[in-house]
Motif scaffolding. Structure first.
Motif, short mmCIF file in Angstrom:
data_model
loop_
_atom_site.label_atom_id
_atom_site.label_comp_id
_atom_site.label_asym_id
_atom_site.label_seq_id
_atom_site.Cartn_x
_atom_site.Cartn_y
_atom_site.Cartn_z
N TRP A 188 5.50 18.07 -3.61
CA TRP A 188 5.24 17.99 -2.11
C TRP A 188 5.76 16.83 -1.67
O TRP A 188 5.96 16.59 -0.31
N ALA A 189 6.05 15.76 -2.31
CA ALA A 189 6.61 14.52 -2.01
C ALA A 189 7.87 14.35 -2.84
O ALA A 189 8.34 13.00 -2.90
N HIS A 190 8.68 15.06 -2.92
CA HIS A 190 9.86 14.83 -3.83
C HIS A 190 11.04 14.04 -3.24
O HIS A 190 11.69 13.57 -3.93
N GLN A 191 10.76 13.79 -1.81
CA GLN A 191 11.95 13.07 -1.34
C GLN A 191 11.27 11.48 -1.07
O GLN A 191 12.22 10.61 -0.85
N ALA A 192 10.26 11.22 -1.41
CA ALA A 192 9.59 10.04 -1.42
C ALA A 192 10.17 8.93 -2.67
O ALA A 192 10.74 9.72 -3.83
N ALA A 193 9.88 7.78 -2.52
CA ALA A 193 10.45 6.89 -3.64
C ALA A 193 9.41 6.56 -4.77
O ALA A 193 8.29 7.19 -4.56
N ILE A 199 -6.05 14.49 -13.48
CA ILE A 199 -5.23 13.47 -12.82
C ILE A 199 -4.16 14.53 -12.02
O ILE A 199 -3.56 15.48 -12.65
N HIS A 200 -3.61 14.18 -11.01
CA HIS A 200 -2.47 14.81 -10.22
C HIS A 200 -1.36 14.08 -10.06
O HIS A 200 -1.58 13.09 -9.23
N PHE A 201 -0.32 14.33 -10.14
CA PHE A 201 0.98 13.60 -10.01
C PHE A 201 1.85 14.06 -8.80
O PHE A 201 2.09 15.48 -8.77
N PHE A 202 2.56 13.52 -8.12
CA PHE A 202 3.78 13.75 -7.24
C PHE A 202 4.88 13.57 -8.42
O PHE A 202 5.04 12.39 -8.81
N VAL A 203 5.78 14.64 -8.35
CA VAL A 203 7.09 14.57 -9.02
C VAL A 203 8.13 15.13 -8.51
O VAL A 203 7.82 15.62 -7.39
N PRO A 204 9.21 14.55 -8.73
CA PRO A 204 10.45 15.00 -8.17
C PRO A 204 11.09 16.45 -8.84
O PRO A 204 11.98 16.82 -8.07
N ASP A 205 10.78 16.78 -9.95
CA ASP A 205 11.16 17.75 -10.63
C ASP A 205 10.19 18.47 -11.61
O ASP A 205 9.65 17.96 -12.43
N LEU A 206 9.67 19.88 -11.11
CA LEU A 206 8.81 20.47 -11.84
C LEU A 206 9.28 20.81 -13.23
O LEU A 206 8.39 20.70 -14.16
N ALA A 207 10.55 21.13 -13.59
CA ALA A 207 10.86 21.55 -14.72
C ALA A 207 10.87 20.43 -15.76
O ALA A 207 10.34 20.80 -16.75
N ARG A 208 11.27 19.25 -15.37
CA ARG A 208 11.12 18.10 -16.44
C ARG A 208 9.51 17.97 -16.48
O ARG A 208 9.37 17.47 -17.63
N ALA A 209 8.61 17.92 -15.26
CA ALA A 209 7.43 17.64 -15.71
C ALA A 209 6.63 18.50 -16.70
O ALA A 209 5.94 18.41 -17.36
N GLU A 210 6.89 20.08 -16.56
CA GLU A 210 6.66 20.95 -17.35
C GLU A 210 6.81 20.75 -18.84
O GLU A 210 6.27 21.09 -19.76
N PRO A 253 0.84 -1.25 -0.04
CA PRO A 253 -0.04 0.07 -0.12
C PRO A 253 0.87 1.37 0.07
O PRO A 253 2.15 1.18 0.36
N VAL A 254 0.29 2.28 -0.39
CA VAL A 254 0.98 3.56 -0.40
C VAL A 254 1.19 4.14 0.91
O VAL A 254 0.19 4.09 1.90
N PRO A 255 2.43 4.40 1.25
CA PRO A 255 2.57 5.09 2.70
C PRO A 255 1.94 6.32 2.96
O PRO A 255 1.62 6.98 2.16
N ARG A 256 2.09 6.68 4.25
CA ARG A 256 0.99 7.81 4.57
C ARG A 256 1.93 9.10 3.59
O ARG A 256 1.50 10.13 3.26
N ARG A 257 3.38 9.12 3.72
CA ARG A 257 3.96 10.09 3.18
C ARG A 257 3.87 10.38 1.64
O ARG A 257 4.41 11.34 0.95
N GLY A 258 3.25 9.12 0.96
CA GLY A 258 3.08 9.25 -0.40
C GLY A 258 4.21 8.51 -1.31
O GLY A 258 5.23 8.35 -0.63
#
Length: 310
Positions: A247-252, A200-211, A92-97
């Motif tokens: 917001w969860a950029h340090q998550a796996a 749809i909404h994503f957690f991403v580690p890098d906004l520039a690459r997502a943009e 399951p997805v952990p609380r931190r996402g």
């Protein structure tokens, strides 16, 4: 409405002559405003448990069921919204996402429907997050595997406000009493006809690459970007079809053995539009698979997108 008196040149919808007084268009091909989102495919641990949740809590119906999967949709309409894929033991997805899906968002056709849904949750003792986003009113839930879900209704577009070229989005308390009052005495009878996949909404580690992928590649307009760590994008002036945040950029990253989003879908008005979007994606370095008019692509973080035709 607090529009700036001298806003930058407004966008013009791809398929109409309606002025859109906010947002930033890509310099390349812009995605057609006739696009829509199709189903999301989810990897879950227990098919029986998830079907029970999506039926009882969300009010979806089973369109088709197999030994290890099921297709779910709203009542009185054939289009699927959610496709479940069972992977026994999925973590399951952990609380931190996890990096990947933040939530998928189911759009109800009107405010009374959302009010009936809120009353249904209360009557069944189901806890939910709630927020007024100015452009919409939203309810937030987690499925049994911790995957995020939003159920929402839009406010009329004439009530949306723009400021400094951006659409104004808010994070205000929800008027629950007003919503339930508008529902009247009609009971909740499941997701009604007219329900769609809204965004749809994503957690991403890098906004520039997502943009780069969603704006320059897919050709979505940037609609709002001043909210800390987030970017909202759409076609046709909608408040957002896609959002990304750090917001969860340090998550796996979600992995093969995790509960996760397997695939999401954009439905376009024809093969030519699919190929135009595919060319934009290729220009930002994305590798596409499939045949002309039916493409799949991974975003920079491994989320698979299917480009389909209506």
């Amino acid at each position: 409405m607090r529009n700036s008196p001298k806003e930058p040149q407004s966008l013009r919808s791809v398929d109409t002559t309606i002025e859109i007084p906010y947002g930033v268009a890509t310099s390349g091909h812009r995605m057609s405003s006739a696009m829509r989102l199709g189903p999301v495919h989810l990897q879950i641990a227990s098919l029986a448990r998830s079907i029970d949740y999506y039926q009882r809590t969300l009010g979806l119906r089973v369109i088709e069921r197999g030994e290890h999967g099921a297709v779910l949709g709203a009542w009185d309409q054939p289009e699927p919204l959610v496709v479940l894929h069972e992977h026994p033991g999925a973590t399951p997805v952990p609380r931190r996402g996890r990096l990947g899906l933040y939530h998928f968002a189911i759009l109800l056709p009107d405010r009374p429907s959302l009010g009936r849904f809120v009353r249904h949750l209360a009557e069944n003792g189901i806890h939910a997050g709630m927020s007024d986003h100015a452009v919409s009113e939203a309810i937030y839930l987690y499925d049994p595997d911790g995957l995020g879900i939003e159920v929402y209704a839009d406010r009329p577009r004439e009530l949306w406000r723009s400021e400094n070229q951006q659409l104004v989005l808010a994070l205000d308390p929800l008027d629950v009493e007003g919503l339930v009052h508008e529902a009247g005495d009609d009971p909740w009878q499941g997701m009604p006809a007219g329900t769609t996949m809204g965004h749809i909404h994503f957690f991403v580690p890098d906004l520039a690459r997502a943009e780069a992928f969603h704006h320059r590649g897919l050709g979505l307009d940037k609609i709002a970007w001043s909210y800390p760590g987030a970017l909202f994008l759409s076609a046709g002036g909608y408040h957002h079809h896609v959002a990304v945040n750090t917001w969860a950029h340090q998550a796996a990253l979600a992995g093969p053995g995790d509960a996760r989003l397997l695939e999401w879908t954009i439905v376009l008005p024809g093969r030519d539009e699919v190929e135009a979007v595919a060319r934009g994606l290729a220009e930002v370095g994305a590798e596409l698979a499939g045949e002309p008019g039916a493409r799949t692509v991974l975003d920079p973080f491994g989320n698979r997108l299917r480009l389909a035709t209506s």
